[in-house]
Design a protein around this motif. Structure first.
Motif, PDB file in Angstrom:
ATOM      1  N   VAL A  89       0.832  -1.221   0.000  1.00 27.61           N
ATOM      2  CA  VAL A  89       0.000   0.000   0.000  1.00 27.61           C
ATOM      3  C   VAL A  89       0.858   1.258   0.000  1.00 27.61           C
ATOM      4  N   ASP A  90       2.148   1.121   0.262  1.00 25.58           N
ATOM      5  CA  ASP A  90       3.059   2.269   0.228  1.00 25.58           C
ATOM      6  C   ASP A  90       3.539   2.575  -1.189  1.00 25.58           C
ATOM      7  N   THR A  91       3.158   1.751  -2.137  1.00 26.99           N
ATOM      8  CA  THR A  91       3.537   1.994  -3.529  1.00 26.99           C
ATOM      9  C   THR A  91       2.970   3.322  -4.006  1.00 26.99           C
ATOM     10  N   ALA A  92       3.843   4.204  -4.448  1.00 27.10           N
ATOM     11  CA  ALA A  92       3.415   5.554  -4.845  1.00 27.10           C
ATOM     12  C   ALA A  92       4.598   6.323  -5.411  1.00 27.10           C
ATOM     13  N   LEU A  93       4.279   7.451  -5.989  1.00 21.82           N
ATOM     14  CA  LEU A  93       5.285   8.441  -6.350  1.00 21.82           C
ATOM     15  C   LEU A  93       5.436   9.367  -5.148  1.00 21.82           C
ATOM     16  N   TYR A  94       6.653   9.480  -4.642  1.00 13.30           N
ATOM     17  CA  TYR A  94       6.915  10.249  -3.439  1.00 13.30           C
ATOM     18  C   TYR A  94       7.541  11.592  -3.801  1.00 13.30           C
ATOM     19  N   TYR A  95       6.976  12.641  -3.210  1.00 11.45           N
ATOM     20  CA  TYR A  95       7.415  14.003  -3.482  1.00 11.45           C
ATOM     21  C   TYR A  95       7.924  14.665  -2.203  1.00 11.45           C
ATOM     22  N   CYS A  96       8.923  15.499  -2.331  1.00 14.82           N
ATOM     23  CA  CYS A  96       9.240  16.407  -1.235  1.00 14.82           C
ATOM     24  C   CYS A  96       8.762  17.801  -1.634  1.00 14.82           C
ATOM     25  N   ALA A  97       8.478  18.602  -0.628  1.00 10.72           N
ATOM     26  CA  ALA A  97       7.930  19.928  -0.869  1.00 10.72           C
ATOM     27  C   ALA A  97       8.406  20.879   0.215  1.00 10.72           C
ATOM     28  N   ALA A  98       8.415  22.168  -0.108  1.00 12.92           N
ATOM     29  CA  ALA A  98       8.918  23.181   0.812  1.00 12.92           C
ATOM     30  C   ALA A  98       7.873  24.262   1.050  1.00 12.92           C
ATOM     31  N   THR A  99       7.825  24.726   2.287  1.00 12.22           N
ATOM     32  CA  THR A  99       6.907  25.796   2.662  1.00 12.22           C
ATOM     33  C   THR A  99       7.516  26.619   3.787  1.00 12.22           C
ATOM     34  N   GLN A 100       7.049  27.842   3.926  1.00 11.99           N
ATOM     35  CA  GLN A 100       7.436  28.662   5.067  1.00 11.99           C
ATOM     36  C   GLN A 100       6.260  28.836   6.035  1.00 11.99           C
ATOM     37  N   ARG A 101       5.223  28.050   5.848  1.00  8.73           N
ATOM     38  CA  ARG A 101       4.006  28.182   6.647  1.00  8.73           C
ATOM     39  C   ARG A 101       3.940  27.195   7.801  1.00  8.73           C
TER      40      ARG A 101
END
Length: 123
Positions: A89-101
């Motif tokens: 179920v962990d199969t996926a495309l994994y993204y990192c992302a950045a925020t200042q919030r």
């Protein structure tokens, strides 16, 4: 130009581990909170976890808490996602992302995104 580049994805059998990395450039990394998200087949983008700008605070989704660990190295402009006891179920495309919030779970609050790295877990 801000760039987030994920790496470390691949194919693994259930129960295995992977460590994803995200290299950031073009921004003052230490003032950004970072998040990991994933999107599986026919699924919406899902929050995995996040880490505050200094690394002192982390949040995880209920589905990965205790199995995945986020860390960061501000000297190297890197954020990591250690994934243990992987399940199909962990199969996926994994993204990192950045925020200042703040290290939020809402993907709409993130300003910068990488292209993703594919994780495939077989049973």
């Amino acid at each position: 130009q801000v760039q987030l580049v994920e790496s470390g994805g691949g194919s693994v059998q259930a129960g295995g581990s992977l460590r994803l990395s995200c290299a950031a450039s073009g921004l003052t990394f230490s003032i950004y909170d970072m998040g990991w998200f994933r999107q599986g087949p026919v699924k919406e983008r899902e929050f995995v976890g996040s880490i505050s700008r200094r690394g002192g605070v982390t949040f995880y989704s209920a589905s990965v808490k205790g199995l995945f660990t986020i860390s960061r190295d501000n000297a190297k402009n890197m954020v990591y996602l250690q994934m243990n006891s992987l399940n199909p179920v962990d199969t996926a495309l994994y993204y990192c992302a950045a925020t200042q919030r703040g290290p939020k779970s809402d993907f709409l609050l993130y300003d910068y995104w990488g292209q993703g790295t594919q994780v495939t877990v077989s049973s």
